[in-house]
Design an enzyme around this catalytic site. Structure first.
Site, PDB file in Angstrom:
ATOM      1  N   ARG A  58      72.265  -5.802  33.604  1.00  0.00           N
ATOM      2  CA  ARG A  58      72.992  -5.826  32.328  1.00  0.00           C
ATOM      3  C   ARG A  58      74.511  -5.850  32.537  1.00  0.00           C
ATOM      4  NH1 ARG A  58      70.015  -0.470  30.510  1.00  0.00           N
ATOM      5  NH2 ARG A  58      68.490  -1.325  31.958  1.00  0.00           N
ATOM      6  N   LYS A  81      65.766   2.254  44.997  1.00  0.00           N
ATOM      7  CA  LYS A  81      64.402   2.185  44.465  1.00  0.00           C
ATOM      8  C   LYS A  81      63.422   2.743  45.496  1.00  0.00           C
ATOM      9  CE  LYS A  81      64.847  -2.148  41.817  1.00  0.00           C
ATOM     10  NZ  LYS A  81      64.443  -1.711  40.484  1.00  0.00           N
TER      11      LYS A  81
HETATM   12  N1  BES Z   1      65.337  -5.698  38.431  1.00  0.00           N
HETATM   13  C1  BES Z   1      65.010  -4.500  37.768  1.00  0.00           C
HETATM   14  C2  BES Z   1      63.964  -4.676  36.683  1.00  0.00           C
HETATM   15  C3  BES Z   1      62.567  -5.036  37.122  1.00  0.00           C
HETATM   16  C4  BES Z   1      61.717  -4.079  37.624  1.00  0.00           C
HETATM   17  C5  BES Z   1      62.117  -6.311  36.964  1.00  0.00           C
HETATM   18  C6  BES Z   1      60.433  -4.420  38.002  1.00  0.00           C
HETATM   19  C7  BES Z   1      60.838  -6.667  37.338  1.00  0.00           C
HETATM   20  C8  BES Z   1      59.997  -5.718  37.865  1.00  0.00           C
HETATM   21  C9  BES Z   1      66.232  -3.875  37.105  1.00  0.00           C
HETATM   22  O1  BES Z   1      67.439  -4.144  37.704  1.00  0.00           O
HETATM   23  C10 BES Z   1      66.023  -2.403  37.138  1.00  0.00           C
HETATM   24  O2  BES Z   1      65.960  -1.876  38.204  1.00  0.00           O
HETATM   25  N2  BES Z   1      65.877  -1.792  35.970  1.00  0.00           N
HETATM   26  C11 BES Z   1      65.617  -0.409  35.872  1.00  0.00           C
HETATM   27  C12 BES Z   1      66.547   0.161  34.849  1.00  0.00           C
HETATM   28  C13 BES Z   1      66.589   1.652  34.828  1.00  0.00           C
HETATM   29  C14 BES Z   1      67.319   2.171  36.043  1.00  0.00           C
HETATM   30  C15 BES Z   1      67.287   2.094  33.581  1.00  0.00           C
HETATM   31  C16 BES Z   1      64.166  -0.232  35.420  1.00  0.00           C
HETATM   32  O3  BES Z   1      63.704  -0.991  34.578  1.00  0.00           O
HETATM   33  O4  BES Z   1      63.507   0.656  35.937  1.00  0.00           O
HETATM   34 ZN    ZN Z   2      67.926  -2.758  39.274  1.00  0.00          ZN
END
Ligand code: BES
Ligand code: ZN
Ligand code: ZN
Length: 471
Positions: free
Chosen positions: A322, A248
């Site tokens: 997921r 990230k």
């Molecule tokens: N933990 C994150 C989701 C999240 C992001 C929760 C910001 C709360 C605040 C999750 O694991 C994630 O990174 N999701 C990605 C998925 C994408 C790579 C398809 C997202 O939502 O950007």
């Molecule tokens: Zn994630």
């Protein structure tokens, strides 16, 4: 046990030996008329203070001799404006207070009391903070246990979410679960590290194998009446989400210690269920990992064969929640629960769609969706049902595996995530997925900056109504 240790002094008193200082709510709309009826010195004082009874605005009314506080006026939008009470615990001068709202229902008083209690919270583990100087007298008419249990459950979950990863990794989340199990004589079991493969939890293992803190599946079981309905709660327990090899960018990683908020919600809800002795068989499943970037972490392009035999090609290692939930959902369905709910900070897309306060709910079960929606509305908790729109499943099609773990599109991310989860649910099982809002960017009345539980009361009410008379 963790939790509520930050409420240094108790936020409430049951028996007040001292005189209480009354808090008198004044509805904003009625303020002008109300003011006209006040004695002149009081009216002048209120005007001098420029008090206009806006929501949350308060005015201290002193005794005649000006050496003591007589009562407090509090502006409220209406009798349902709980959060107007949210800042009082930490703002009012030293004293024992009591809400004086003669024409309010018990429920309205209880909600105002909970808002006060939630506002007394402060995450003080790493910084000296001012001690709480106020407490609220709990009138006899209130359901004391209900109010206190809610505040404690939510503050406990807040503590867990707020703890930095080095003090709340998989081991510490296990300790918290163990403490809870012990308190209510629930059975607890753990499957750790390589045993996850032996016991067929490949998704949990793959996501967590790159951390020195071993991935695990924590399970709690409570309630031994075989005739009682089986309620299964699953919580995403990613103690830190760096994104893995699809790392990230820093601003997105900043708060990722909160990615175990789903697990914290489940622990808080389980605590309430056990405290209330709800006649259910409770099954809690927490897949707990850290999603880190290491030589042995799982990588884009890897193909996992999940617990249910379906293959998943990793499109993005940041879509890890997921994967750990999928195995947990398959496992849960093997016991055919009467109701299966999962809680997860699953997607940034849910936050983009609904903002930081509203929880997204996905379920194919219209009846359950309706009933939960009604309970949430009664409790004034923000919840929005989102669609499991099947055509979007196409975006998860991989040419070499059954699915990708996420789509390549920026759009509809919380929907495709929920659709992915649905692939692991037995069709006849009633399943609800919550993509949680769990972080306050800024402090709001009763909701200090940081980790939070914004949707719990409505859900608990729903469970109580549905299951109270089930045996
Ligand atoms: N933990 C994150 C989701 C999240 C992001 C929760 C910001 C709360 C605040 C999750 O694991 C994630 O990174 N999701 C990605 C998925 C994408 C790579 C398809 C997202 O939502 O950007
Ligand atoms: Zn994630
Ligand atoms: Zn995550």
């Amino acid at each position: 046990m963790l939790g509520c240790e930050n409420i240094m002094n108790k936020w409430f008193v049951d028996n007040s030996t001292k005189e209480t200082i009354k808090i008198i709510p004044v509805v904003t709309e009625n303020f002008v008329a109300w003011l006209k009826e006040q004695a002149e010195p009081v009216r002048k004082w209120i005007e001098l203070n420029s008090f206009t009874a806006k929501s949350g605005e308060y005015c201290l009314i002193l005794e005649k001799n000006h050496v003591a506080l007589n009562y407090v006026l509090l502006g409220v939008a209406d009798a349902d404006d709980d959060w107007a009470f949210g800042d009082l615990a930490r703002k009012l001068p030293i004293g024992v207070y009591e809400i004086l709202a003669k024409d309010w229902s018990v429920e309205q008083l209880e909600r105002a009391t909970i808002a006060w209690g939630l506002g007394s919270y402060c995450f003080a583990k790493y910084k000296k903070t001012e001690e709480l100087r106020t407490s609220l007298f709990l009138q006899n008419s209130l359901n004391r246990d209900y109010v206190i249990n809610f505040v404690e459950a939510i503050c406990w979950a807040r503590d867990l979410i707020n703890m930095p990863n080095h003090d709340l990794g998989p081991e510490e989340l296990t300790v918290a679960s163990h403490d809870l199990a012990k308190e209510f004589s629930a059975d607890m079991r753990q499957i750790i590290g390589g045993d996850l493969l032996k016991e067929n939890f490949p998704g949990v293992y793959a996501v967590g194998k790159g951390s020195l803190s071993l991935p695990r599946l924590i399970e709690l079981r409570w309630g031994n009446n075989k005739k009682a309905p089986l309620l299964t709660l699953i919580g995403k327990g990613v103690c830190f989400d760096s994104g893995g090899w699809d790392i990230k960018p820093s601003p997105h990683m900043r708060n990722m210690k909160d990615d175990m908020a789903g697990a914290a919600h489940v622990l808080a809800l389980a605590r309430l269920i056990m405290q209330a002795n709800l006649p259910v068989r409770l099954h809690v499943i927490l897949p707990v990992v850290e999603n880190l970037l290491a030589v042995n972490s799982y990588k884009p392009g890897d193909i996992l064969t999940m617990r249910n035999g379906k293959t998943v090609e990793i499109f993005d290692t940041d879509a890890e929640g997921r994967l750990i939930l999928a195995d947990a959902l398959t496992y849960a369905c093997e016991e055919k629960p009467d109701l299966l709910m999962d809680f997860a900070t699953l997607t940034g897309s849910a936050r983009v769609a609904l903002g930081e306060e509203i929880t997204a709910m996905f379920t194919p079960d219209h009846e359950v969706a309706h009933a939960i929606g009604v309970s949430a509305a009664l409790e004034k908790e923000p919840l929005w049902r989102m669609p499991l729109y099947e055509p979007y499943l196409k975006s998860l099609e991989s040419s070499i595996a059954d699915f990708y773990n996420c789509s390549g599109s920026r759009y509809g991310g919380s929907i495709t995530a929920a659709l992915f989860l649905q692939q692991f649910i037995e069709p006849k099982i009633s399943w609800v997925h919550f993509d949680l809002a769990s972080w306050n960017e800024k402090s709001k009345p009763g909701r200090p900056e940081g980790g939070d539980v914004l949707f719990l009361r409505g859900l608990f009410k729903y469970l109580q109504e549905r299951f109270s008379h089930s045996v």
